[in-house]
Design a protein around this motif. Sequence first.
Motif, PDB file in Angstrom:
ATOM      1  N   PRO A  35       0.825  -1.222   0.000  1.00  0.00           N
ATOM      2  CA  PRO A  35       0.000   0.000   0.000  1.00  0.00           C
ATOM      3  C   PRO A  35       0.856   1.267   0.000  1.00  0.00           C
ATOM      4  CG  PRO A  35      -0.770  -1.557   1.673  1.00  0.00           C
ATOM      5  CD  PRO A  35       0.535  -2.085   1.152  1.00  0.00           C
ATOM      6  N   HIS A  36       0.463   2.213  -0.840  1.00  0.00           N
ATOM      7  CA  HIS A  36       1.164   3.504  -0.872  1.00  0.00           C
ATOM      8  C   HIS A  36       0.541   4.422   0.179  1.00  0.00           C
ATOM      9  CE1 HIS A  36       3.786   6.536  -2.115  1.00  0.00           C
ATOM     10  NE2 HIS A  36       3.984   6.118  -3.345  1.00  0.00           N
ATOM     11  N   VAL A  37       1.359   4.895   1.122  1.00  0.00           N
ATOM     12  CA  VAL A  37       0.797   5.704   2.211  1.00  0.00           C
ATOM     13  C   VAL A  37       0.642   7.172   1.844  1.00  0.00           C
ATOM     14  CG1 VAL A  37       1.734   4.114   3.942  1.00  0.00           C
ATOM     15  CG2 VAL A  37       3.015   6.207   3.359  1.00  0.00           C
ATOM     16  N   LYS A  38       1.179   7.582   0.692  1.00  0.00           N
ATOM     17  CA  LYS A  38       1.105   9.006   0.357  1.00  0.00           C
ATOM     18  C   LYS A  38      -0.328   9.467   0.135  1.00  0.00           C
ATOM     19  CE  LYS A  38       1.643   8.802  -4.669  1.00  0.00           C
ATOM     20  NZ  LYS A  38       0.613   9.715  -5.135  1.00  0.00           N
ATOM     21  N   ALA A  39      -1.233   8.515  -0.215  1.00  0.00           N
ATOM     22  CA  ALA A  39      -2.617   8.898  -0.476  1.00  0.00           C
ATOM     23  C   ALA A  39      -3.321   9.333   0.808  1.00  0.00           C
ATOM     24  CB  ALA A  39      -3.375   7.740  -1.117  1.00  0.00           C
ATOM     25  N   MET A 129       6.608  10.825 -17.671  1.00  0.00           N
ATOM     26  CA  MET A 129       7.682  11.811 -17.822  1.00  0.00           C
ATOM     27  C   MET A 129       8.105  12.273 -16.428  1.00  0.00           C
ATOM     28  SD  MET A 129       7.306  15.102 -20.213  1.00  0.00           S
ATOM     29  CE  MET A 129       8.573  16.332 -20.394  1.00  0.00           C
ATOM     30  N   ARG A 130       8.767  11.356 -15.691  1.00  0.00           N
ATOM     31  CA  ARG A 130       9.141  11.665 -14.312  1.00  0.00           C
ATOM     32  C   ARG A 130      10.451  10.946 -14.022  1.00  0.00           C
ATOM     33  NH1 ARG A 130       4.585  10.914  -9.682  1.00  0.00           N
ATOM     34  NH2 ARG A 130       5.694   8.973  -9.315  1.00  0.00           N
ATOM     35  N   CYS A 131      10.543  10.261 -12.908  1.00  0.00           N
ATOM     36  CA  CYS A 131      11.830   9.646 -12.539  1.00  0.00           C
ATOM     37  C   CYS A 131      12.028   8.307 -13.246  1.00  0.00           C
ATOM     38  CB  CYS A 131      11.892   9.458 -11.032  1.00  0.00           C
ATOM     39  SG  CYS A 131      11.648  10.981 -10.123  1.00  0.00           S
ATOM     40  N   GLY A 157       8.765   0.295 -11.549  1.00  0.00           N
ATOM     41  CA  GLY A 157       8.387   1.175 -12.659  1.00  0.00           C
ATOM     42  C   GLY A 157       6.942   1.551 -12.484  1.00  0.00           C
ATOM     43  N   TYR A 158       6.681   2.842 -12.362  1.00  0.00           N
ATOM     44  CA  TYR A 158       5.325   3.310 -12.081  1.00  0.00           C
ATOM     45  C   TYR A 158       4.689   3.872 -13.354  1.00  0.00           C
ATOM     46  CZ  TYR A 158       1.519   6.176 -10.392  1.00  0.00           C
ATOM     47  OH  TYR A 158       0.284   6.748 -10.226  1.00  0.00           O
ATOM     48  N   GLU A 159       3.639   3.208 -13.809  1.00  0.00           N
ATOM     49  CA  GLU A 159       2.967   3.587 -15.061  1.00  0.00           C
ATOM     50  C   GLU A 159       1.861   4.617 -14.776  1.00  0.00           C
ATOM     51  OE1 GLU A 159       2.601   0.858 -13.351  1.00  0.00           O
ATOM     52  OE2 GLU A 159       0.736  -0.187 -13.756  1.00  0.00           O
ATOM     53  N   GLY A 196       5.359  -2.047  -8.960  1.00  0.00           N
ATOM     54  CA  GLY A 196       4.755  -1.009  -9.806  1.00  0.00           C
ATOM     55  C   GLY A 196       3.259  -0.981  -9.604  1.00  0.00           C
ATOM     56  N   GLY A 197       2.562  -0.310 -10.507  1.00  0.00           N
ATOM     57  CA  GLY A 197       1.106  -0.309 -10.461  1.00  0.00           C
ATOM     58  C   GLY A 197       0.529   0.674  -9.459  1.00  0.00           C
ATOM     59  N   GLY A 198      -0.774   0.853  -9.552  1.00  0.00           N
ATOM     60  CA  GLY A 198      -1.494   1.753  -8.662  1.00  0.00           C
ATOM     61  C   GLY A 198      -2.970   1.394  -8.702  1.00  0.00           C
ATOM     62  N   THR A 199      -3.779   2.217  -8.103  1.00  0.00           N
ATOM     63  CA  THR A 199      -5.209   1.937  -8.008  1.00  0.00           C
ATOM     64  C   THR A 199      -5.838   1.728  -9.389  1.00  0.00           C
ATOM     65  OG1 THR A 199      -5.352   3.152  -5.937  1.00  0.00           O
ATOM     66  CG2 THR A 199      -7.405   2.889  -7.183  1.00  0.00           C
ATOM     67  N   GLY A 200      -5.428   2.554 -10.361  1.00  0.00           N
ATOM     68  CA  GLY A 200      -6.042   2.468 -11.691  1.00  0.00           C
ATOM     69  C   GLY A 200      -5.720   1.184 -12.420  1.00  0.00           C
ATOM     70  N   VAL A 211       1.769  -4.545  -6.092  1.00  0.00           N
ATOM     71  CA  VAL A 211       1.136  -3.333  -6.614  1.00  0.00           C
ATOM     72  C   VAL A 211       1.199  -2.246  -5.538  1.00  0.00           C
ATOM     73  CG1 VAL A 211      -1.067  -2.333  -7.349  1.00  0.00           C
ATOM     74  CG2 VAL A 211      -0.365  -4.569  -8.205  1.00  0.00           C
ATOM     75  N   GLN A 212       1.596  -1.047  -5.960  1.00  0.00           N
ATOM     76  CA  GLN A 212       1.792   0.078  -5.019  1.00  0.00           C
ATOM     77  C   GLN A 212       0.548   0.969  -4.931  1.00  0.00           C
ATOM     78  OE1 GLN A 212       5.090   2.278  -6.661  1.00  0.00           O
ATOM     79  NE2 GLN A 212       6.569   0.641  -6.337  1.00  0.00           N
ATOM     80  N   ALA A 213      -0.622   0.416  -4.785  1.00  0.00           N
ATOM     81  CA  ALA A 213      -1.836   1.239  -4.815  1.00  0.00           C
ATOM     82  C   ALA A 213      -2.062   1.966  -3.489  1.00  0.00           C
ATOM     83  CB  ALA A 213      -3.044   0.363  -5.127  1.00  0.00           C
ATOM     84  N   GLY A 214      -2.567   3.191  -3.580  1.00  0.00           N
ATOM     85  CA  GLY A 214      -2.831   3.978  -2.381  1.00  0.00           C
ATOM     86  C   GLY A 214      -4.227   4.558  -2.335  1.00  0.00           C
ATOM     87  N   SER A 215      -4.667   5.157  -3.451  1.00  0.00           N
ATOM     88  CA  SER A 215      -5.949   5.886  -3.460  1.00  0.00           C
ATOM     89  C   SER A 215      -7.149   5.005  -3.158  1.00  0.00           C
ATOM     90  CB  SER A 215      -6.171   6.540  -4.824  1.00  0.00           C
ATOM     91  OG  SER A 215      -5.155   7.451  -5.112  1.00  0.00           O
ATOM     92  N   TYR A 216      -7.036   3.702  -3.451  1.00  0.00           N
ATOM     93  CA  TYR A 216      -8.192   2.807  -3.311  1.00  0.00           C
ATOM     94  C   TYR A 216      -8.833   2.883  -1.925  1.00  0.00           C
ATOM     95  CZ  TYR A 216      -5.681  -0.379  -0.257  1.00  0.00           C
ATOM     96  OH  TYR A 216      -5.017  -0.913   0.812  1.00  0.00           O
ATOM     97  N   ALA A 222     -12.040  11.392  -9.546  1.00  0.00           N
ATOM     98  CA  ALA A 222     -11.308  11.039 -10.769  1.00  0.00           C
ATOM     99  C   ALA A 222     -11.286   9.519 -10.921  1.00  0.00           C
ATOM    100  CB  ALA A 222      -9.894  11.606 -10.725  1.00  0.00           C
ATOM    101  N   TYR A 223     -10.946   8.811  -9.853  1.00  0.00           N
ATOM    102  CA  TYR A 223     -10.932   7.345  -9.908  1.00  0.00           C
ATOM    103  C   TYR A 223     -12.344   6.763  -9.982  1.00  0.00           C
ATOM    104  CZ  TYR A 223      -6.011   5.972  -9.434  1.00  0.00           C
ATOM    105  OH  TYR A 223      -4.694   5.699  -9.663  1.00  0.00           O
ATOM    106  N   ALA A 224     -13.326   7.467  -9.415  1.00  0.00           N
ATOM    107  CA  ALA A 224     -14.700   6.949  -9.445  1.00  0.00           C
ATOM    108  C   ALA A 224     -15.169   6.750 -10.882  1.00  0.00           C
ATOM    109  CB  ALA A 224     -15.642   7.885  -8.707  1.00  0.00           C
TER     110      ALA A 224
HETATM  111  C1  LIG Z   1       5.506   5.675  -7.281  1.00  0.00           C
HETATM  112  C2  LIG Z   1       4.028   5.547  -7.196  1.00  0.00           C
HETATM  113  N1  LIG Z   1       3.505   4.319  -7.077  1.00  0.00           N
HETATM  114  C3  LIG Z   1       2.176   4.130  -7.029  1.00  0.00           C
HETATM  115  C4  LIG Z   1       1.298   5.193  -7.095  1.00  0.00           C
HETATM  116  C5  LIG Z   1      -0.166   4.861  -7.137  1.00  0.00           C
HETATM  117  O1  LIG Z   1      -0.972   5.535  -6.324  1.00  0.00           O
HETATM  118  P1  LIG Z   1      -2.563   5.469  -6.474  1.00  0.00           P
HETATM  119  O2  LIG Z   1      -2.962   4.093  -6.145  1.00  0.00           O
HETATM  120  O3  LIG Z   1      -2.966   6.433  -5.444  1.00  0.00           O
HETATM  121  O4  LIG Z   1      -2.915   5.876  -7.837  1.00  0.00           O
HETATM  122  C6  LIG Z   1       1.804   6.499  -7.195  1.00  0.00           C
HETATM  123  C7  LIG Z   1       0.890   7.658  -7.276  1.00  0.00           C
HETATM  124  O5  LIG Z   1       1.166   8.717  -7.741  1.00  0.00           O
HETATM  125  C8  LIG Z   1       3.198   6.679  -7.257  1.00  0.00           C
HETATM  126  O6  LIG Z   1       3.744   7.905  -7.381  1.00  0.00           O
END
Ligand SMILES: Cc1ncc(COP(=O)(O)O)c(C=O)c1O
Length: 330
Positions: A35-39, A129-131, A157-159, A196-200, A211-216, A222-224
Motif C-alpha cells: 500500500p502507498h501511504v502518500k494517499a 515523464m518523471r523519474c 516502474g510506475y505507469e 509497480g502499479g497503482g489503483t487504476g 502493486v503500489q496502490a494507495g488511493s483505493y 477522478a478514480y470513481a
Molecule cells: C511511485 C508511485 N507508485 C504508485 C502510485 C499509485 O498511487 P494510487 O494508487 O494512489 O494511484 C503512485 C501515485 O502517484 C506513485 O507515485
Amino acid sequence: VGYDLTTPALVVDDGAFRHNLDTMTAALPGGKLRPHVKAHKCTAIARRQYVNGHRSFTCATLREVEVMADRGLGDDLLLANEVLGARRLDRLVDAGSRITLVVDSPETVAAAAASAVREVLIDVRVGLMRCGVEPGEAGGLADLARSRGLEVRGVMGYEGQLMLVADRDERRRATESAMAGLLAAAADVGGDLVSGGGTGTYAENTWVDEVQAGSYALMDTAYAGLGLPFRQALFVLGTVISVSRTWAVADVGLKALGMDHGLPAIDGAEVVFCSDEHVTFTPADRRFAVGDHVLVHPAHVDPTVALHERMHLVDGARVLETWPVDMRGW
Ligand SMILES: Cc1ncc(COP(=O)(O)O)c(C=O)c1O
C-alpha cells in the motif's frame, strides 16, 4: 442529528473505507499489495492495512518513512522516490527497520551508499515523464550500485500515465506494453522484486510482483469514473454559509481541496467554482439552507488529505475516531 465538527473537516465514511480495504485485500492479499501511504498520510489507516495482512508499504517522502518506522510499521518500507538526504534514515535502519530506496542516477546511488540503508531498487521509466532510467540503462546502474556495496532487490516502474485511462481493455493493453520494458530491465538487473502499479491498474497489471496502490482506500471522483469496485470514502464536510435564489455557497474552498484533477462534486448539485474559502454550487434536485452540512467529494485524494491536520472516521454524522494526518510535511 448533525455533525459536531468544525468545518471544513475531512471525514472518512467507515462503511466505504472498510469495503475498500477488504475488497483490495481480497484481490491482492498480503505481499501482493504494497500500500502507498502518500494517499492518506495517516498511520492509523496504515495500521488497518497492516492488520489486513499487508506488512510492506510504499512511501513518497523521507517523512513518511520516518513516521511509519517510528510507529512500528517498518517491516519493509520502500521509498519509491529519489532522495539525496538518505542519511536521515540511518537511525531507523540502525534501530531495525527495513528500508529500501529507489535510485535512477549515480548521484542517488552515492546518496544511498553513504547512508545506512543497504537495499535499493532500480527505478525504471515506463512512460511517465518523471523519474527512472530507460530500461536499457537499468543493468548498468545496478552494477554501479552493487559496486558501491548496495544490495539490488530488483526494479520498480510506475505507469502513472495510465492510471486514469478510462477504457479497461485499453488500460490493460497499454500497461502490458509499459511493463514489457520493466521486465526487460528486471532481467538485466537481477534480484527478485518487480514493483509497480497503482489503483487504476491494480487489476490489469499482472506483470508486477506487488502493486503500489494507495488511493483505493479513500478514493476520489477522478478514480470513481473508472468503475472500479471501490467506493468514495473521503469527503470534506462543509457548512452552507450563504444562499441566493439560484446558487449556494459552502465553506470548502481551494485551501481545503486538491484541485489538480478538477472541481469537486456535491450530490444533488452542480459545482460552479471554488475560491480560497468557498465552493459555489447550483442545487439540482435538492434545496440547501444556510447552516446545512454538505459533503464535498474531492477530485484528487492525495493533495486534499495533505491540506488537513486530521480526519474523522464517521458513521453517518457520528464520529467514531479522529486520526491525525501524521505523515504530512517532508
Ligand atoms: C511511485 C508511485 N507508485 C504508485 C502510485 C499509485 O498511487 P494510487 O494508487 O494512489 O494511484 C503512485 C501515485 O502517484 C506513485 O507515485
